[in-house]
Design a protein around this motif. Structure first.
Motif, PDB file in Angstrom:
ATOM      1  N   THR A 188      -2.247   4.374  -5.517  1.00  0.00           N
ATOM      2  CA  THR A 188      -1.770   5.016  -4.733  1.00  0.00           C
ATOM      3  C   THR A 188      -1.529   3.851  -3.993  1.00  0.00           C
ATOM      4  O   THR A 188      -1.264   3.972  -2.500  1.00  0.00           O
ATOM      5  CB  THR A 188      -3.294   5.182  -3.993  1.00  0.00           C
ATOM      6  N   SER A 189      -1.031   2.653  -4.091  1.00  0.00           N
ATOM      7  CA  SER A 189      -0.904   1.035  -4.176  1.00  0.00           C
ATOM      8  C   SER A 189       0.741   0.480  -4.194  1.00  0.00           C
ATOM      9  O   SER A 189       0.557  -0.260  -4.035  1.00  0.00           O
ATOM     10  CB  SER A 189      -2.345   0.595  -3.978  1.00  0.00           C
ATOM     11  N   CYS A 190       1.230   1.597  -4.616  1.00  0.00           N
ATOM     12  CA  CYS A 190       2.949   0.359  -4.319  1.00  0.00           C
ATOM     13  C   CYS A 190       3.371   2.138  -4.083  1.00  0.00           C
ATOM     14  O   CYS A 190       2.430   2.785  -4.065  1.00  0.00           O
ATOM     15  CB  CYS A 190       2.926  -0.213  -6.213  1.00  0.00           C
ATOM     16  N   SER A 191       5.071   1.608  -4.464  1.00  0.00           N
ATOM     17  CA  SER A 191       6.112   2.710  -3.507  1.00  0.00           C
ATOM     18  C   SER A 191       6.963   2.841  -4.774  1.00  0.00           C
ATOM     19  O   SER A 191       7.212   1.852  -5.347  1.00  0.00           O
ATOM     20  CB  SER A 191       5.402   2.826  -2.563  1.00  0.00           C
ATOM     21  N   LEU A 192       8.022   3.597  -4.039  1.00  0.00           N
ATOM     22  CA  LEU A 192       9.227   3.827  -5.024  1.00  0.00           C
ATOM     23  C   LEU A 192      10.572   3.551  -3.331  1.00  0.00           C
ATOM     24  O   LEU A 192      10.139   4.175  -2.333  1.00  0.00           O
ATOM     25  CB  LEU A 192       9.708   5.161  -5.391  1.00  0.00           C
ATOM     26  N   LEU A 193      11.601   2.524  -3.609  1.00  0.00           N
ATOM     27  CA  LEU A 193      12.369   2.958  -2.971  1.00  0.00           C
ATOM     28  C   LEU A 193      13.823   3.109  -3.283  1.00  0.00           C
ATOM     29  O   LEU A 193      13.804   1.617  -4.611  1.00  0.00           O
ATOM     30  CB  LEU A 193      12.162   1.333  -1.777  1.00  0.00           C
ATOM     31  N   ILE A 194      14.811   3.587  -3.027  1.00  0.00           N
ATOM     32  CA  ILE A 194      16.358   3.358  -2.811  1.00  0.00           C
ATOM     33  C   ILE A 194      16.644   1.890  -1.939  1.00  0.00           C
ATOM     34  O   ILE A 194      16.476   2.862  -0.819  1.00  0.00           O
ATOM     35  CB  ILE A 194      16.814   3.892  -3.080  1.00  0.00           C
ATOM     36  N   GLN A 195      16.979   0.388  -2.367  1.00  0.00           N
ATOM     37  CA  GLN A 195      17.430  -0.195  -1.778  1.00  0.00           C
ATOM     38  C   GLN A 195      18.198  -0.987  -2.429  1.00  0.00           C
ATOM     39  O   GLN A 195      19.102  -0.850  -3.044  1.00  0.00           O
ATOM     40  CB  GLN A 195      15.899  -0.985  -1.574  1.00  0.00           C
ATOM     41  N   GLU A 196      19.301  -1.902  -1.172  1.00  0.00           N
ATOM     42  CA  GLU A 196      20.092  -2.408  -1.043  1.00  0.00           C
ATOM     43  C   GLU A 196      19.550  -3.525  -2.866  1.00  0.00           C
ATOM     44  O   GLU A 196      18.874  -4.162  -2.972  1.00  0.00           O
ATOM     45  CB  GLU A 196      20.431  -3.461   0.242  1.00  0.00           C
ATOM     46  N   ILE A 251       3.646   4.201   3.980  1.00  0.00           N
ATOM     47  CA  ILE A 251       5.034   5.143   4.870  1.00  0.00           C
ATOM     48  C   ILE A 251       6.384   4.504   4.367  1.00  0.00           C
ATOM     49  O   ILE A 251       6.940   4.220   4.486  1.00  0.00           O
ATOM     50  CB  ILE A 251       4.948   3.481   6.317  1.00  0.00           C
ATOM     51  N   THR A 252       6.043   4.570   2.878  1.00  0.00           N
ATOM     52  CA  THR A 252       6.769   4.297   2.302  1.00  0.00           C
ATOM     53  C   THR A 252       7.513   5.954   1.326  1.00  0.00           C
ATOM     54  O   THR A 252       7.197   6.849   1.713  1.00  0.00           O
ATOM     55  CB  THR A 252       6.853   3.273   1.176  1.00  0.00           C
ATOM     56  N   ALA A 253       7.222   5.527   0.255  1.00  0.00           N
ATOM     57  CA  ALA A 253       7.944   7.097  -1.132  1.00  0.00           C
ATOM     58  C   ALA A 253       7.008   7.447  -1.844  1.00  0.00           C
ATOM     59  O   ALA A 253       6.846   5.585  -2.805  1.00  0.00           O
ATOM     60  CB  ALA A 253       8.772   7.412  -1.092  1.00  0.00           C
ATOM     61  N   THR A 254       6.132   7.875  -2.589  1.00  0.00           N
ATOM     62  CA  THR A 254       5.554   7.470  -4.218  1.00  0.00           C
ATOM     63  C   THR A 254       6.679   8.442  -4.491  1.00  0.00           C
ATOM     64  O   THR A 254       6.540   8.244  -6.252  1.00  0.00           O
ATOM     65  CB  THR A 254       4.393   7.833  -3.983  1.00  0.00           C
TER      66      THR A 254
END
Length: 138
Positions: free
Chosen positions: A45-53, A95-98
């Motif tokens: 619950t205190s990290c997230s996943l992103l698709i990013q540059e 505010i990001t994604a899990t």
């Protein structure tokens, strides 16, 4: 239709974006599933996943600074059970994604040229994070 499930452990040295695209690409290739849908889910619950540059480190640094401004550590939060970065980490994850969904074709996730898969660590201390991978297809 086939399914494959795996969990990937990611060691983080602290806050920031941590690219784990190569581990995902290897695992997808090893499944032998050529066409399908890959789902990634972070089990925290205190990290997230992103698709990013994934080419310009400045883009990642700018993103890290921006999210620190959106949910600062000195926000006067009530929830601080694990320290001053506790609640901001939860806000940043909110505010990001899990979870992420990525189509797979030719045995490869259909990422764009400059896209990478990142775990976004929101806590200051090092952590061992677990990401569940699920691929369904044929």
């Amino acid at each position: 239709m086939r399914q494959a499930v795996q969990e990937v452990a990611i060691e983080t040295p602290g806050q920031g974006l941590h690219d784990f695209t190569p581990a995902v690409l290897r695992w997808v290739a090893d499944t032998g599933i050529a066409t399908g849908l890959l789902t990634l889910f972070v089990r925290h619950t205190s990290c997230s996943l992103l698709i990013q540059e994934n080419a310009a480190p400045a883009a990642r640094r700018d993103l890290e600074r921006w999210i620190a401004r959106i949910a600062p550590e000195n926000g006067g939060y009530e929830h601080d059970d694990e320290g001053p970065d506790d609640m901001p980490a939860h806000l940043r994850a909110a505010i990001t994604a899990t979870s992420l969904s990525i189509p797979v074709t030719g045995g490869v996730p259909m990422l764009g040229t400059w896209q990478g898969i990142f775990l976004f660590e929101h806590r200051a201390a090092a952590h061992r994070r677990r990401v569940a991978l699920h691929l369904i297809g044929e």
